[in-house]
Design an enzyme around this catalytic site. Structure first.
Site, mmCIF file in Angstrom:
data_model
loop_
_atom_site.group_PDB
_atom_site.id
_atom_site.type_symbol
_atom_site.label_atom_id
_atom_site.label_comp_id
_atom_site.label_asym_id
_atom_site.label_seq_id
_atom_site.Cartn_x
_atom_site.Cartn_y
_atom_site.Cartn_z
ATOM 1 N N VAL A 77 0.820 -1.190 -0.110
ATOM 2 C CA VAL A 77 -0.069 0.060 0.084
ATOM 3 C C VAL A 77 0.790 1.168 0.015
ATOM 4 O O VAL A 77 1.909 1.328 0.896
ATOM 5 C CB VAL A 77 -0.806 0.155 1.488
ATOM 6 N N CYS A 78 0.419 2.239 -0.882
ATOM 7 C CA CYS A 78 1.014 3.811 -0.843
ATOM 8 C C CYS A 78 0.129 4.469 -0.796
ATOM 9 O O CYS A 78 -1.023 4.251 -0.696
ATOM 10 C CB CYS A 78 2.166 3.778 -1.838
ATOM 11 N N ALA A 79 0.382 5.608 -1.055
ATOM 12 C CA ALA A 79 -0.613 6.904 -1.035
ATOM 13 C C ALA A 79 -1.530 6.885 -2.258
ATOM 14 O O ALA A 79 -2.857 6.862 -2.100
ATOM 15 C CB ALA A 79 0.092 8.175 -1.263
#
Length: 376
Positions: free
Chosen positions: A72-74
């Site tokens: 997961v990232c932005a």
């Protein structure tokens, strides 16, 4: 092996399956600490994206090879690059498609109660800890505190086979953009909010001060407007069928709402005192409190609902038993945390004074809610 992608709904289903979910969040440490995906069966670790560029084998030490890793990232891009690195090393990975951006816009409906006369659905926007409600009776629906993604409610209404006839906001929200006026317009419904919340605005609405109750549906589901100032001066709670208190940001499962967002913490704390010891004092301990926010996933019960009996909240919350007005004021006014990000701009948008694009609205709302920093 190719790296697979999943959407927010699929991730939510995995979180609530029998198996634990391992999340690798590759945002920077401050963003992760402030706001992340949580759940009872989630194991989450934070290794910033840039750490993977150093080709340091030590950073892989805590990552499982026998479990799928959800990266997961932005917004999805960095996570995909990290997932590909992991894939090359033999790890099984998937990527949350648009990262926290998508997670922040995911809504999950859960039935609170249902009988032959009425149905209450709680719609949980998990990333924000925001809760809204659809009350259904005889083919009609009332929506309380809708988020700005109004299709969530029109699609749900269609699925339930009902027409939205009333839309309510318990107060002027400061941490997220209300979908109330837009949903009411799209559905051809009436929009209700307190007159004192909407000073200087030109949004069409019906003032809750003018109503003691609002009846809809042929079985007359009664929604009693209960003035409960303290979080904001015009905060209102709705007592449905004398059993269910839709409490806005006034009373939470974990305690009371914060009174400091208007810069008048002590003055509004006095109003909150009157709400606790006069306005709701006569409500039964069996009244189920259904708030508009929550601050901790522990507040979600086994049925997936955020709610608690008023008697249990009173028993577990010291400030709600503090009948000395001055002591109560000191406890409440002195215990507030960080203010909601961008809250002044969001308030102006909810008054109809400022206007933003959908993309700008998404940016304004990203991050945790701060209205549910309770006083316990």
């Amino acid at each position: 092996m190719a790296v697979s992608t999943i959407n927010a709904k699929e991730l939510h289903e995995r979180i609530h399956s029998e198996n634990a979910v391992f999340i690798l969040d590759v945002r920077n440490g401050e963003d992760y600490k402030d706001w992340k995906i949580e759940g009872r069966k989630i194991k989450s670790v934070n290794i910033p994206y840039f750490d993977f560029l150093d080709d340091n084998e030590d950073i892989y030490a805590g990552l499982p090879k026998d479990n799928e890793i959800v990266v997961v990232c932005a917004k999805g891009g960095s996570a995909k690059m990290v997932a590909e690195l992991l894939d090359d090393k033999g790890y099984k990975t998937s990527v949350l498609n648009e990262g926290m951006l998508e997670w922040s816009q995911f809504y999950h409906p859960v039935i609170v109660m249902e009988d032959e006369n009425a149905k209450i659905i709680q719609i949980n926007r998990l990333a924000k800890g925001c809760l809204s409600y659809m009350i259904i009776s005889e083919g009609e629906a009332m929506v309380v505190d809708p988020g700005r993604h109004i299709d969530e409610y029109t699609i749900l209404a269609k699925k339930e086979g009902v027409k939205i006839t009333n839309v309510m906001d318990t107060h002027l929200h400061a941490d997220h953009i209300s979908g109330g006026p837009q949903l009411a317009e799209k559905a051809g419904a009436a929009y209700y909010i307190s007159r004192s919340e909407m000073q200087g605005c030109d949004i069409a609405y019906k003032a809750l001060e003018d109503y003691e109750q609002i009846v809809f549906g042929s079985v007359s589901v009664k929604v009693l407007a209960v003035p409960t100032p303290g979080h904001t001066p015009g905060s209102v709670s709705f007592l449905v069928n004398e059993k269910y208190l839709l409490s806005g940001d006034t009373i939470f499962v974990g305690g009371l709402g914060r009174p400091d967002l208007g810069g008048k913490a002590r003055e509004w704390a006095q109003s909150l005192y009157d709400t606790v010891f006069r306005k709701i004092a006569n409500l039964s301990d069996d009244t189920l409190v259904l708030p508009t926010h929550y601050a901790d996933i522990k507040e979600i019960n086994e049925q997936g609902v955020v709610g608690a009996k008023l008697g249990n909240i009173r028993a577990s919350n010291e400030v709600m038993r503090t009948e000395d007005r001055e002591q109560f004021t000191e406890m409440v006014a002195g215990a507030s945390g960080a203010t909601p990000p961008n809250y002044e701009e969001i308030v102006q948008i909810n008054r109809g004074i400022a206007h933003v694009t959908a993309e700008e609205a998404t940016t304004l709302e990203i991050g945790p809610n701060r209205c549910a920093v309770h006083h316990s």
